[in-house]
Write a protein that holds these residues in place. Structure first.
Motif, short mmCIF file in Angstrom:
data_model
loop_
_atom_site.label_atom_id
_atom_site.label_comp_id
_atom_site.label_asym_id
_atom_site.label_seq_id
_atom_site.Cartn_x
_atom_site.Cartn_y
_atom_site.Cartn_z
N GLU A 171 -9.51 3.04 3.96
CA GLU A 171 -8.36 2.30 3.45
C GLU A 171 -7.48 3.21 2.61
O GLU A 171 -7.95 4.15 1.96
CB GLU A 171 -8.83 1.12 2.58
CG GLU A 171 -9.53 0.02 3.34
CD GLU A 171 -9.98 -1.10 2.41
OE1 GLU A 171 -9.69 -1.02 1.20
OE2 GLU A 171 -10.62 -2.04 2.89
N GLN A 172 -6.19 2.92 2.60
CA GLN A 172 -5.25 3.64 1.77
C GLN A 172 -5.40 3.21 0.30
O GLN A 172 -5.88 2.11 0.01
CB GLN A 172 -3.82 3.40 2.25
CG GLN A 172 -3.55 3.91 3.65
CD GLN A 172 -2.22 3.46 4.20
OE1 GLN A 172 -1.28 3.19 3.45
NE2 GLN A 172 -2.13 3.36 5.52
N GLY A 228 0.78 -1.23 0.00
CA GLY A 228 0.00 0.00 0.00
C GLY A 228 0.81 1.27 0.00
O GLY A 228 0.24 2.37 0.03
N MET A 287 2.26 10.96 7.27
CA MET A 287 2.00 10.28 6.00
C MET A 287 1.75 11.30 4.88
O MET A 287 0.93 12.20 5.01
CB MET A 287 0.79 9.37 6.17
CG MET A 287 0.42 8.54 4.97
SD MET A 287 -1.00 7.49 5.41
CE MET A 287 -1.36 6.77 3.81
N THR A 299 -5.27 -1.76 5.57
CA THR A 299 -4.67 -0.43 5.71
C THR A 299 -5.71 0.57 6.22
O THR A 299 -6.92 0.36 6.08
CB THR A 299 -4.13 0.08 4.36
OG1 THR A 299 -5.22 0.28 3.45
CG2 THR A 299 -3.15 -0.91 3.76
N LYS A 300 -5.21 1.66 6.76
CA LYS A 300 -6.10 2.69 7.29
C LYS A 300 -5.39 4.03 7.27
O LYS A 300 -4.20 4.13 7.57
CB LYS A 300 -6.53 2.32 8.71
CG LYS A 300 -7.53 3.27 9.34
CD LYS A 300 -8.17 2.68 10.59
CE LYS A 300 -7.16 2.33 11.64
NZ LYS A 300 -7.78 1.83 12.90
N ILE A 301 -6.13 5.07 6.89
CA ILE A 301 -5.67 6.46 7.01
C ILE A 301 -6.21 7.02 8.32
O ILE A 301 -7.38 6.80 8.65
CB ILE A 301 -6.17 7.31 5.83
CG1 ILE A 301 -5.65 6.77 4.50
CG2 ILE A 301 -5.77 8.77 6.00
CD1 ILE A 301 -6.29 7.42 3.29
N SER A 313 -4.47 -0.52 -2.31
CA SER A 313 -4.25 -1.50 -1.25
C SER A 313 -5.34 -2.57 -1.24
O SER A 313 -6.21 -2.58 -0.35
CB SER A 313 -4.19 -0.80 0.12
OG SER A 313 -3.20 0.19 0.14
N ASP A 351 -6.19 8.52 -2.62
CA ASP A 351 -6.48 8.93 -1.25
C ASP A 351 -7.34 10.19 -1.19
O ASP A 351 -7.65 10.66 -0.09
CB ASP A 351 -5.16 9.19 -0.51
CG ASP A 351 -4.35 7.92 -0.30
OD1 ASP A 351 -4.95 6.88 0.01
OD2 ASP A 351 -3.12 7.97 -0.47
N ASN A 364 -0.76 -0.08 8.38
CA ASN A 364 -0.78 -1.15 7.38
C ASN A 364 -0.33 -2.44 8.06
O ASN A 364 0.74 -2.46 8.68
CB ASN A 364 0.18 -0.86 6.21
CG ASN A 364 -0.02 0.48 5.56
OD1 ASN A 364 -0.18 1.50 6.23
ND2 ASN A 364 0.00 0.52 4.25
N GLY A 402 -0.73 6.59 9.26
CA GLY A 402 -1.40 5.49 8.58
C GLY A 402 -1.00 4.18 9.23
O GLY A 402 0.05 4.06 9.87
N LEU A 426 0.15 12.46 1.64
CA LEU A 426 -1.05 12.12 0.89
C LEU A 426 -1.36 13.21 -0.13
O LEU A 426 -1.16 14.40 0.12
CB LEU A 426 -2.25 11.96 1.83
CG LEU A 426 -2.23 10.75 2.78
CD1 LEU A 426 -3.41 10.80 3.72
CD2 LEU A 426 -2.24 9.46 1.99
#
Length: 693
Positions: A582-583, A94, A515, A565-567, A586, A619, A539, A537, A517
């Motif tokens: 989610e990113q 990701g 992160m 994954t997560k922002i 990914s 994103d 992962n 983030g 973005l």
């Protein structure tokens, strides 16, 4: 989740080690060695305390692969995007760029070819005469520094040897594709060997331009490589590598109706002309340590251009050019001409037993951009200096501790024709701490903690449009700060006693700090993208790769990837809250299975199935690529010194998006924000003949 991963790893460990432990009196046969250099020394892939995949010439031949993106679907937790003539932007777990327009950005996933840093120049990844592609997942902060926060891809072409050899490759396929390559090597003296290769390929591509009545996503690619290796004295070895690459591809990937039929009257280009060299020396004449020195240089001219409105404006072609003849239509063409200059120097002092290494590294990059026929220009100059070291400590006969540290300083200066000057500097620290335990001769477990980083930079696109009328760019969009990534892994690698099953399993957890973005400022049909730093983030996931030999005739290669994954803490300037989403790029799962069956001693049939889950394109919006399941196959006949392979990819002819936008571009629907995608390769097939002397 962590309990499930641990239970799975323990089960796999037991399966691999049971037979060896049951009879310790059996002599341990050596591992089948695939060598990599991820931890500063050549070692077996099965003893490397990191998640890595190695792809060789057999995989390339069976897939009919001529370029890197035609291999990547066979590896776990690796994705790519196009938005260009090729899928030249790679994401690992990701992490990775999806495109480049005005911004002078640094990739999160680096790429080396014969030790030369081609990061950000994805057109360089042609595969002819490549011996091995090694893909390292996760931050490689000690070894490679700022270019490898998400991982790195290392391509190595065949080395020169004293043996005289000759390779000829000829190929043809649908879409008028062809390839021709010649490689030759020999010993020049008792102490010096050389190898030379040339390659040319072409294709009409997969887009038909109905207005211009010709293919406009065509490919024309060529390269030449030269390698020289000389043992000057008993203690001194020198190597020289020279590359010339010429990519002259068309780019016409998007349409208003999301098809492969373009009506653009100004299709773009995606080109690269580059020359590069690497010279290295290894001195082993000291009693305490060896000295290794390498210098590289690269110069490249690239062009990336496209028709912005994706249509024609010809009143005599009213049906084809309906959007371009609409009263609210606009006309746009964008191009980015870049001149890249790079140089690097690295020195390493290495213990003769491989127990430690210390070194220093310096690099300079200079990128000059000219956009829209020189209506906008920018210049970006970055220098990096680093010191690094790694120590291997043998705790007992079965356990090793690896500690590594890299401290890197970067200084950058950005200037442009709008009068902006942005200076940035920072000191970044990365490293690795790993514990390896050899359970039995063929099974190793490891756990590691590593830290990677990526430099900050200037948002060239936002700065370029700062003076546009009616368009407001916030000052916070002018630049962005470095990003850091922590990665924790637990892995099991092993081979069964009968050497018929090789397996590697890795569970990982990554946390991204500050992160980077991409987000957008939009006003009417005007828009500008810029990079900003989100909170963080997360992962985590699993990678399983292996090979199982069922019989002398049947072998199965497989890979499985799981990614979550997560922002966190990211709200765009327009107020959209992406916290918890989610990113991009990914997919939650990826898989690839490939079975080789020897029908006869010299006739091999290969059938492959690969796929991935749906995933977000970006994103900054919520459009997604659908899940995909693709079928590949090949039939290879091997003569004494030659082979003939019939191959096919995506045999079910699925439309697979490889880039997606959510923008306003169609006047016929009042410039309503809509989803637009570029498709990857459809069903492709061909025939490849190889002669080896």
């Amino acid at each position: 989740m962590k309990l499930k991963l641990s239970s799975l790893s323990i089960s796999l460990l037991a399966a691999l080690s049971y037979q060896a432990a049951a009879d310790e009196s059996l002599a341990a046969a050596p591992l089948e060695t695939i060598e990599v250099t991820g931890d500063f020394q050549r070692e077996s892939l099965q003893t490397l305390s990191a998640s890595a995949s190695v792809l060789g010439e057999v995989e390339m031949t069976h897939r009919g692969a001529s370029y890197l993106d035609e291999l990547l679907n066979s590896t776990a937790n690796v994705n790519f995007t196009a938005g260009a003539s090729r899928g030249r932007f790679v994401q690992i777990r990701g992490v990775g760029l999806r495109s480049q327009f005005v911004d002078p950005i640094t990739p999160s996933v680096g790429m080396l070819v014969d030790g030369i840093n081609y990061s950000g120049l994805g057109g360089s990844a042609l595969l002819f005469d490549i011996d091995q592609v090694t893909l390292y997942r996760g931050p490689q902060g000690t070894r490679f520094g700022a270019d490898a926060m998400g991982g790195i891809i290392d391509l190595q072409s065949h080395a020169p040897t004293q043996d005289t050899d000759l390779k000829l490759r000829l190929g043809a396929g649908n879409y008028n594709s062809y390839e021709a390559g010649l490689a030759a090597g020999t010993g020049l003296t008792d102490n010096t060997a050389a190898r030379f290769s040339v390659y040319q390929r072409g294709s009409d591509g997969y887009v038909d331009n109905l207005y211009l009545d010709k293919p406009t996503q065509d490919q024309e690619e060529s390269l030449a490589r030269f390698k020289l290796s000389s043992q000057l004295t008993d203690a001194l070895t020198m190597n020289l590598v020279v590359h010339h690459i010429d990519i002259n591809n068309g780019y016409d990937g998007f349409t208003l109706d999301n098809t492969r039929n373009s009506v653009a009257n100004q299709p773009g280009k995606d080109t690269q002309k580059s020359d590069a060299f690497a010279i290295s020396a290894l001195y082993t004449g000291l009693s305490a340590f060896d000295i290794e020195l390498q210098g590289t240089g690269l110069q490249a001219d690239t062009e990336y251009s496209y028709d912005e409105d994706w249509t024609c404006h010809d009143a005599t072609q009213a049906q084809l050019c309906a959007a371009g003849l609409h009263p609210d239509h606009y006309v746009g063409f964008d191009n980015y001409l870049r001149d890249h200059e790079r140089g690097s120097l690295e020195i390493k002092l290495k213990d003769k037993q491989g127990d430690w290494v210390i070194g220093a590294y310096a690099q300079r990059r200079d990128v000059a951009l000219s956009r829209r026929n020189a209506t906008f220009k920018s210049h970006y100059d970055v220098s990096n200096q680093a010191v690094f070291g790694q120590k291997v400590t043998l705790l007992n006969d079965q356990t090793r501790l690896i500690t590594g540290l890299r401290v890197e300083r970067y200084d950058s200066e950005y200037t442009d024709s709008n009068g902006f000057t942005i200076d940035q500097d920072d000191t970044m620290v990365g490293g690795k701490l790993a514990l390896e335990y050899q359970v039995v001769p063929r099974t190793m477990i490891y756990t590691s903690l590593s830290r990677g980083y990526k430099v900050g930079g200037a948002n060239g696109e936002a700065l370029a449009k700062f003076k546009d009328k009616g368009f407001s760019i916030p000052a916070s969009a002018f630049s962005f700060e470095p990003e850091y990534l922590w990665n924790a892994e637990f892995g099991v690698k092993g081979q069964s006693e009968d050497k018929k099953h090789t397996l590697a399993v890795t569970a990982f957890y990554m946390e991204r700090e500050d992160m980077q973005l991409k987000q957008w400022t939009v006003s009417g049909v005007q828009f500008a993208g810029f990079i900003s730093n989100a909170g963080k983030g997360e992962n985590y996931g699993l990678e399983i790769e292996g090979q199982r030999v069922f019989t002398d005739q049947l072998t199965l290669n497989y890979s499985l990837g799981y990614l979550d994954t997560k922002i966190e803490d990211f709200v765009t300037t327009s107020g959209e809250n992406f916290d918890g989403r989610e990113q991009a790029q990914s997919p939650k799962y990826q898989y690839a299975f490939s079975a080789d069956y020897s029908v006869l001693e010299n006739l091999v049939v290969t059938l492959g199935l690969e796929g991935k889950d749906d995933y977000f394109f970006s994103d900054s919006h919520n459009e997604q690529a659908p899940s995909q399941n693709l079928i590949n196959a090949s039939v290879s006949y091997y003569g004494e010194q030659w082979s003939l392979t019939a191959w096919g990819r995506n045999l079910a002819d699925r439309d697979v998006p490889v880039r997606g936008f959510y923008i306003m571009n169609d006047p016929r629907i009042g410039y309503e924000t809509s989803r637009y995608v570029q498709y990857g390769e459809p069903r492709v097939f061909g025939l490849t003949f190889t002669y080896d002397l």
